[in-house]
Scaffold this motif. Structure first.
Motif, short mmCIF file in Angstrom:
data_model
loop_
_atom_site.label_atom_id
_atom_site.label_comp_id
_atom_site.label_asym_id
_atom_site.label_seq_id
_atom_site.Cartn_x
_atom_site.Cartn_y
_atom_site.Cartn_z
N TYR A 48 0.35 -1.12 -0.09
CA TYR A 48 -0.37 0.14 -0.30
C TYR A 48 1.07 1.02 -0.45
CZ TYR A 48 -3.64 -3.77 2.03
OH TYR A 48 -4.53 -4.56 2.27
N LEU A 49 0.41 2.14 -0.64
CA LEU A 49 0.96 3.78 0.27
C LEU A 49 -0.31 4.77 0.27
CD1 LEU A 49 3.20 5.03 -0.47
CD2 LEU A 49 2.83 5.67 -2.62
N GLN A 50 -0.37 5.24 1.61
CA GLN A 50 -0.65 5.70 2.09
C GLN A 50 -0.51 7.48 1.32
OE1 GLN A 50 -3.99 6.00 3.32
NE2 GLN A 50 -4.09 7.97 2.99
N MET A 51 -1.20 8.16 0.66
CA MET A 51 -1.02 9.07 0.71
C MET A 51 -1.81 10.60 0.94
SD MET A 51 -0.05 9.06 -3.37
CE MET A 51 -1.73 8.16 -4.29
N ASN A 52 -1.29 11.40 1.88
CA ASN A 52 -2.17 12.41 2.59
C ASN A 52 -0.62 13.77 2.30
OD1 ASN A 52 -3.15 10.84 3.97
ND2 ASN A 52 -2.29 10.67 5.79
N SER A 53 -2.07 14.39 2.11
CA SER A 53 -1.40 16.13 1.99
C SER A 53 -0.30 16.30 0.90
CB SER A 53 -0.39 16.90 2.74
OG SER A 53 -0.74 16.57 4.20
#
Length: 123
Positions: free
Chosen positions: A80-85
């Motif tokens: 997974y790659l959680q991408m925030n902001s």
């Protein structure tokens, strides 16, 4: 044969979040390091994040450190790659890759690649 299939891309406003997934098949997933790379139009493919086979070590490009998180579930053969902001400069096609790497930042160290998923961040 080995397949890596990414999903979760899309269009989001600046400051928003997306979670990319990459499901692997045809390989012993738990023995491979996994990486995420991205490529924007007219630019070279660049390293984003990597995770060791056990998940105990993670690595990030300076440009995403503190905003993105890579993780894996070896029971589900998924990274997974959680991408925030998210920022407009994060706009690119994102690729996952599998490899027995020494240099996690180098795309040449990875043996298998997915087809990519488009991420577009609007300002």
């Amino acid at each position: 044969q080995v397949q890596l299939v990414e999903s979760g891309g899309g269009t989001v406003q600046a400051g928003g979040s997306l979670r990319l997934s990459c499901v692997a098949s045809g390989l012993t997933f738990s023995t491979y390091g996994m990486g995420w790379f991205r490529q924007a139009p007219g630019k070279e493919r660049e390293f984003v994040a990597a995770i060791s086979w056990s998940g105990s070590n993670t690595y990030y490009a300076d440009s995403v450190k503190g905003r993105f998180t890579i993780s894996r579930d070896n029971r589900k053969n998924t990274v997974y790659l959680q991408m925030n902001s998210l920022k407009p400069e994060d706009t690119a096609v994102y690729y996952c890759a599998a490899g027995d790497y020494n240099n996690y930042w180098s795309p040449h160290e990875y043996d298998y690649w997915g087809q990519g998923t488009q991420v577009t961040v609007s300002s």
